[in-house]
Write an enzyme that holds these catalytic residues in place. Sequence first.
Site, PDB file in Angstrom:
ATOM      1  N   ASP A  75      19.343  42.287 -18.944  1.00 43.97           N
ATOM      2  CA  ASP A  75      18.987  41.718 -17.551  1.00 43.97           C
ATOM      3  C   ASP A  75      20.179  40.763 -17.157  1.00 43.97           C
ATOM      4  O   ASP A  75      20.605  40.178 -17.980  1.00 43.97           O
ATOM      5  CB  ASP A  75      17.711  41.281 -17.341  1.00 43.97           C
ATOM      6  CG  ASP A  75      17.349  39.984 -18.260  1.00 43.97           C
ATOM      7  OD1 ASP A  75      17.778  39.857 -19.431  1.00 43.97           O
ATOM      8  OD2 ASP A  75      16.802  39.194 -17.429  1.00 43.97           O
ATOM      9  N   GLU A 137      15.257  38.378 -20.239  1.00 46.67           N
ATOM     10  CA  GLU A 137      15.741  36.756 -20.898  1.00 46.67           C
ATOM     11  C   GLU A 137      15.889  36.002 -19.669  1.00 46.67           C
ATOM     12  O   GLU A 137      15.728  34.714 -20.053  1.00 46.67           O
ATOM     13  CB  GLU A 137      16.944  37.066 -21.587  1.00 46.67           C
ATOM     14  CG  GLU A 137      17.578  35.842 -22.348  1.00 46.67           C
ATOM     15  CD  GLU A 137      18.407  34.912 -21.405  1.00 46.67           C
ATOM     16  OE1 GLU A 137      18.463  33.736 -21.778  1.00 46.67           O
ATOM     17  OE2 GLU A 137      18.864  35.326 -20.287  1.00 46.67           O
ATOM     18  N   GLU A 138      16.117  36.456 -18.510  1.00 49.43           N
ATOM     19  CA  GLU A 138      16.602  35.643 -17.533  1.00 49.43           C
ATOM     20  C   GLU A 138      15.263  35.004 -16.728  1.00 49.43           C
ATOM     21  O   GLU A 138      15.308  34.330 -15.962  1.00 49.43           O
ATOM     22  CB  GLU A 138      17.349  36.419 -16.422  1.00 49.43           C
ATOM     23  CG  GLU A 138      18.804  36.667 -16.804  1.00 49.43           C
ATOM     24  CD  GLU A 138      19.644  35.410 -16.881  1.00 49.43           C
ATOM     25  OE1 GLU A 138      19.456  34.176 -16.931  1.00 49.43           O
ATOM     26  OE2 GLU A 138      20.947  35.718 -17.360  1.00 49.43           O
ATOM     27  N   GLU A 165      25.280  35.045 -26.260  1.00 52.13           N
ATOM     28  CA  GLU A 165      25.459  34.365 -24.975  1.00 52.13           C
ATOM     29  C   GLU A 165      27.051  33.828 -24.638  1.00 52.13           C
ATOM     30  O   GLU A 165      27.903  33.533 -25.670  1.00 52.13           O
ATOM     31  CB  GLU A 165      24.641  33.171 -24.667  1.00 52.13           C
ATOM     32  CG  GLU A 165      23.134  33.738 -24.902  1.00 52.13           C
ATOM     33  CD  GLU A 165      22.654  34.020 -23.139  1.00 52.13           C
ATOM     34  OE1 GLU A 165      23.621  34.202 -22.223  1.00 52.13           O
ATOM     35  OE2 GLU A 165      21.705  34.365 -23.010  1.00 52.13           O
TER      36      GLU A 165
END
Length: 389
Positions: A75, A137-138, A165
Amino acid sequence: MAEIAANEMIKKLVGFDTTSRNSNLALIEFIKGYLDEHGVESQLTFDDDGGKANLFATLGPQETEGGVVLSGHTDVVPVDGQDWSHDPFEVVERDHRLFGRGTADMKGFIATALTLTPEFLSADLNVPIHFAFTYDEETTCAGAKNLVKTLSAQGYSPRAVIIGEPTSMRVVNAHKGGYDYTTRVLGQEAHSSLTHHGVNAIAVAADLINHLLNYSSELASKADPNNGFDPPYSTLSIGTIEGGTATNIVAKECHFNWDWRPIPGDPLEGPRNSLEDYAESILPGLREIAPQAKIVTELNSGHIPLMPLEGSSAESLVMALAETNQTYKVSYGTEGWCYQEYDMPVVVFGPGSIEQAHKPNEFITLDQIHLAEKFLLRLLLFYQSMELS
């Protein structure tokens, strides 16, 4: 060349609008199809509504012990209100950079790993390399929590989990936690000429905010300036505030949203507990005028810090392959803590800069993609020989 394939894969992945509010199934099905073409089976785990999915796949020996998990979230954050120079879901290559939403955070890493699938499959790997691609995740990390719980139940025990990341290819072994709160105040309306007949919810909220900021400042004053974080203390930020209906009405309601990012070792619920204690101390006075007065704080989402585990199998492996003896700490959050909760050794390490994430005209440099590719090829060689040259 693999890097050309990586560029093309990034373009394909960015072309899927996987903003967290949307489904990621089209992207997941694309990745699943790509892996199917190479004879790799994928395991999907879905959210409660079936509109989003994680993908987990194993390359090499089909074992649950050992090996490496290459983990990334699918995402991206919204582009609403941002001033982009082009369609954010179409990659533009310029000045040795790839521009587009998610190029750095973090489809660049996912794409690079995927394009090396043929190399991983043709190698005589001694242990498995796993792909773990998640949703949300966001926002809540719900995807990673779902996936890691499933993997643990299935007996997976990797030697290392690498969260790709954007760390500029620096080894990160710790990060701050993150908690998103909403505090709501219920007061009592009155004519603005008779303020003593009402309880102004905005004024109460301002008092509560002042209390939070004082708590944060006091904690920051005691921080260790050499702890490796930037800034070297837990941070508290008031994000939004809303209340009242008109200037000549004492405000009945007000709410504000705030963010708490504790460094490892600081009290995870410290400011909320302090705020609720303070609220309890002032409520009796408010209720003398407005018996219905309330102050309620709710947790919207949160994650604990990633704790530094010096010398863990993940840290040792990635530092050796990256040819570095230095680790870093960061203030942003990742899914690393989800794996750490299940005793899976984890580090954060991937291409791109966090300074480009979440911004208009987000980009990743081609140099960073090349470095990520070289690292993954070293990982492949290591698991062919089980020793570093």
